[in-house]
Design an enzyme around this catalytic site. Structure first.
Site, PDB file in Angstrom:
ATOM      1  NE  ARG A 226      -2.772  -1.704   3.218  1.00 46.74           N
ATOM      2  CZ  ARG A 226      -3.074  -1.334   4.340  1.00 46.74           C
ATOM      3  NH1 ARG A 226      -3.988  -0.423   4.793  1.00 46.74           N
ATOM      4  NH2 ARG A 226      -2.869  -2.057   5.554  1.00 46.74           N
TER       5      ARG A 226
ATOM      6  N   GLY B 105       3.283 -15.307   7.881  1.00 48.48           N
ATOM      7  CA  GLY B 105       2.525 -14.911   8.924  1.00 48.48           C
ATOM      8  C   GLY B 105       3.449 -14.263  10.153  1.00 48.48           C
ATOM      9  CB  THR B 106       3.196 -12.053  13.038  1.00 51.84           C
ATOM     10  OG1 THR B 106       1.891 -12.910  13.474  1.00 51.84           O
ATOM     11  CG2 THR B 106       2.835 -10.888  12.261  1.00 51.84           C
TER      12      THR B 106
ATOM     13  CE  LYS C 133      34.318  23.989  -3.431  1.00 55.12           C
ATOM     14  NZ  LYS C 133      35.088  23.588  -4.814  1.00 55.12           N
TER      15      LYS C 133
ATOM     16  CB  ALA D 228      28.585  43.887  -5.516  1.00 59.31           C
TER      17      ALA D 228
HETATM   18  C1  UD1 Z   1      -0.754  -7.898  13.153  1.00 61.50           C
HETATM   19  C2  UD1 Z   1      -1.414  -8.608  14.441  1.00 61.50           C
HETATM   20  C3  UD1 Z   1      -2.882  -7.960  15.066  1.00 61.50           C
HETATM   21  C4  UD1 Z   1      -2.051  -6.442  15.324  1.00 61.50           C
HETATM   22  C5  UD1 Z   1      -1.443  -5.914  14.078  1.00 61.50           C
HETATM   23  C6  UD1 Z   1      -0.970  -4.412  14.642  1.00 61.50           C
HETATM   24  C7  UD1 Z   1      -0.902 -11.212  14.095  1.00 61.50           C
HETATM   25  C8  UD1 Z   1      -1.279 -12.317  13.532  1.00 61.50           C
HETATM   26  N1  UD1 Z   1      -1.721  -9.911  13.918  1.00 61.50           N
HETATM   27  O1  UD1 Z   1      -1.718  -7.842  12.244  1.00 61.50           O
HETATM   28  O2  UD1 Z   1      -3.033  -8.799  16.091  1.00 61.50           O
HETATM   29  O3  UD1 Z   1      -3.299  -5.735  15.870  1.00 61.50           O
HETATM   30  O4  UD1 Z   1      -0.326  -6.691  13.562  1.00 61.50           O
HETATM   31  O5  UD1 Z   1      -0.584  -3.860  13.486  1.00 61.50           O
HETATM   32  O6  UD1 Z   1       0.228 -11.106  14.151  1.00 61.50           O
HETATM   33  N2  UD1 Z   1       5.366  -9.776   8.900  1.00 61.50           N
HETATM   34  C9  UD1 Z   1       6.603 -10.339   8.595  1.00 61.50           C
HETATM   35  N3  UD1 Z   1       6.181 -11.714   8.082  1.00 61.50           N
HETATM   36  C10 UD1 Z   1       5.058 -12.088   7.916  1.00 61.50           C
HETATM   37  C11 UD1 Z   1       4.004 -11.305   8.154  1.00 61.50           C
HETATM   38  C12 UD1 Z   1       4.154 -10.123   8.898  1.00 61.50           C
HETATM   39  O7  UD1 Z   1       7.560  -9.916   8.645  1.00 61.50           O
HETATM   40  O8  UD1 Z   1       5.036 -13.320   7.492  1.00 61.50           O
HETATM   41  C13 UD1 Z   1       5.573  -8.357   9.438  1.00 61.50           C
HETATM   42  C14 UD1 Z   1       5.322  -7.260   8.635  1.00 61.50           C
HETATM   43  O9  UD1 Z   1       6.161  -6.719   7.775  1.00 61.50           O
HETATM   44  C15 UD1 Z   1       4.563  -6.159   9.556  1.00 61.50           C
HETATM   45  C16 UD1 Z   1       4.235  -7.106  10.902  1.00 61.50           C
HETATM   46  O10 UD1 Z   1       4.933  -8.281  10.657  1.00 61.50           O
HETATM   47  O11 UD1 Z   1       5.570  -5.073  10.049  1.00 61.50           O
HETATM   48  C17 UD1 Z   1       2.552  -7.073  10.826  1.00 61.50           C
HETATM   49  O12 UD1 Z   1       2.397  -7.647   9.872  1.00 61.50           O
HETATM   50  P1  UD1 Z   1       0.967  -7.460   9.110  1.00 61.50           P
HETATM   51  O13 UD1 Z   1       0.580  -8.483   8.199  1.00 61.50           O
HETATM   52  O14 UD1 Z   1       0.653  -6.036   8.872  1.00 61.50           O
HETATM   53  O15 UD1 Z   1      -0.125  -8.089  10.537  1.00 61.50           O
HETATM   54  P2  UD1 Z   1      -1.475  -7.741  10.658  1.00 61.50           P
HETATM   55  O16 UD1 Z   1      -2.364  -8.574   9.948  1.00 61.50           O
HETATM   56  O17 UD1 Z   1      -1.831  -6.118  10.407  1.00 61.50           O
HETATM   57 CA    CA Z   2      -0.867  -4.448   9.202  1.00 63.19          CA
END
Ligand code: UD1
Ligand code: CA
Length: 457
Positions: A16, A80-81, A351, A380
């Site tokens: 985004r 995922g995180t 400079k 000048a």
């Molecule tokens: C996550 C949380 C959510 C919280 C929100 C806050 C989880 C499952 N959910 O959601 O509860 O309210 O953040 O902003 O954790 N990232 C990685 N690798 C991945 C996925 C994500 O490095 O595979 C990093 C992203 O770069 C980002 C952060 O983790 O900086 C959060 O990822 P994002 O996908 O935005 O999580 P949300 O779905 O927003």
């Molecule tokens: Ca997010």
């Protein structure tokens, strides 16, 4: 004390942002998002800082090559995180605690994070939450009737009742590393997004009887992540307001606190006055009673006491001595060193030039690679012709010399002590001390001169 590991998640692509630049390299206050996080974390004295990177990783690594003690781990696929944290775990020591942060959440303060680390060292799972008027998009904090946190539910998996909650997960948490390792190994991806959610460890902690301590910040900007340019712009303003407040608290007058930008670090002496639309970059030091006029840019500059900088001046890589006056419309480029009481006026560019005490360069002049003594008057339109198309050469103007207007000083050249250069001279050879140098062609007058006329057709 149990050592601290910090894991910074930064693998997301940041679609985004609509950008070719990896999201964490976008800037707030002139520093990349990731630089902010790494700097804050340093204040927690961690044993290791692990950055989990994905998209654009090489560019991120190159951009942050100056950061020492950072370990980089790739997450090739963003599953995922929880999966992201799993990539870092092999590098972490089970005896310590781990703090999980995000590369796109730049403005969390060390004071907010320290209690989480302390609670993790007490054996708890520490979470950071925030109450938002509009919680949409965030994971919701689910508490029982006693108010204890039980789990976090992602919005896409939540019931309408859960969605109504305004307390949300910031994603920031701290816990014993051994616990984190065992819970992350148990995570599944049977959820609405098919991801390994780090947030699921909260329910696992509850199951295992580990106490959960939730800290709630009352400053949403501190935990605001950046997903698009609107949020970037909002956080920039928040950050700038903080910088302006710091300047005010330090005793500087800002004629309009929302019209000054600090993209680096500024230190101010006593009773400094900063007019509107001034931008500071890099490291800038302002002495006592310095006045900065409107629309000035100061970058990597040291400004002495009682200096007055008039409007529309740009000062970069320069040192300005006490009591000097600069501008309006002056440009001091890198390597400019001005002694006390120097005057630099409008449309003057310097400079790699040193100027001695009390010398004046008041209008329309270029001084490059020049060494100018004390009490010199540069008229000048004076130009140091420092460049022959291949090499740069030096101009020396000794103490007390007077350079008449519209003179060209063709370097290498030396103008002696107390020498005078007549207006309009082109000086290519050294001028002895105390002498007058005139290079103008002798004047010729033709009386009763008839101007040419157009032939009648
Ligand atoms: C996550 C949380 C959510 C919280 C929100 C806050 C989880 C499952 N959910 O959601 O509860 O309210 O953040 O902003 O954790 N990232 C990685 N690798 C991945 C996925 C994500 O490095 O595979 C990093 C992203 O770069 C980002 C952060 O983790 O900086 C959060 O990822 P994002 O996908 O935005 O999580 P949300 O779905 O927003
Ligand atoms: Ca997010």
């Amino acid at each position: 004390m149990q050592q601290l590991s910090v894991v910074i998640l930064a693998a997301g692509k940041g679609k985004r942002m609509v950008s070719d630049l990896p999201k964490v390299l976008h800037s707030v206050g002139g520093k990349s998002l990731l630089t902010h996080v790494l700097a804050t974390v340093s204040g927690l004295d961690p044993a290791v800082r692990v950055v989990v990177y994905g998209y654009g990783g090489d560019r991120v690594k190159i951009a942050l090559a100056g950061e020492r003690g950072v370990v980089w781990v790739e997450q090739a696929e963003q599953l995922g995180t929880g999966h992201a944290v799993a990539q870092a775990l092999p590098l972490l020591d089970d005896a310590g605690v781990t703090l999980v942060l995000y590369g796109d959440v730049p403005l969390t303060r060390r004071e907010t994070l320290q209690p989480l680390v302390d609670q993790a060292r007490q054996g708890k799972l520490a979470l950071l939450t925030v109450n938002l008027a509009d919680p949409s998009g965030y994971g919701r904090i689910v508490r029982n009737e006693q108010g204890q946190v039980q789990r976090i539910v992602e919005e896409k998996d939540a019931t309408p009742a859960e969605c109504d909650r305004h307390e949300v997960n910031t994603g920031i948490l701290a816990v014993a590393t051994a616990k984190l390792r065992s819970w992350v190994a148990e995570l599944g991806n049977d959820n609405a997004q098919g991801e390994y959610y780090l947030t699921d460890i909260v329910a696992l902690a509850g199951r295992d009887g580990v106490a959960i301590e939730a800290f709630t910040t009352n400053e949403p900007a501190e935990v605001q992540g950046i997903n698009d340019r609107r949020q970037l712009a909002e956080l920039e303003r928040f950050y700038q307001m903080r910088q302006a407040e710091a300047l005010l608290d330090h005793g500087a007058t800002l004629l309009d606190p929302v019209r000054v930008d600090v993209r680096g670090e500024v230190t101010t002496g006593k009773d400094v006055v900063i007019d509107v639309d001034v931008v500071f970059e890099g490291v800038v030091r302002l002495g006592d009673r310095v006045k900065v006029g409107p629309f000035c840019v100061l970058k990597d500059a040291v400004i002495g006491d009682d200096v007055e900088i008039f409007s529309h001046s740009r000062i970069e890589g320069a040192e300005v001595g006490a009591g000097a006056q600069i501008g309006p419309f002056a440009r001091l480029r890198p390597g400019s060193q001005l002694a006390a009481g120097v005057h630099i006026g409008n449309f003057v560019e310097t400079k790699k030039t040193t100027i001695g005490p009390g010398s004046k360069v008041n209008h329309l002049t270029y001084l490059g690679d020049a060494e100018i003594g004390a009490g010199v008057n540069v008229g000048a339109g004076t130009i140091t012709c420092n460049y022959d198309g291949a090499n740069k050469h030096k101009t020396v103007i000794d103490d007390g010399a007077f350079i008449g207007s519209n003179s060209s000083l063709v370097a290498p050249v030396r103008i002696g002590k107390g020498a005078t250069i007549g207006a309009g001279s082109a000086v290519g050879r050294d001028v002895p001390d105390g002498s007058l140098c005139l290079t103008r062609a002798p004047r010729k007058d033709v009386s009763h001169w008839k101007r040419p006329v157009k032939p009648k057709s």
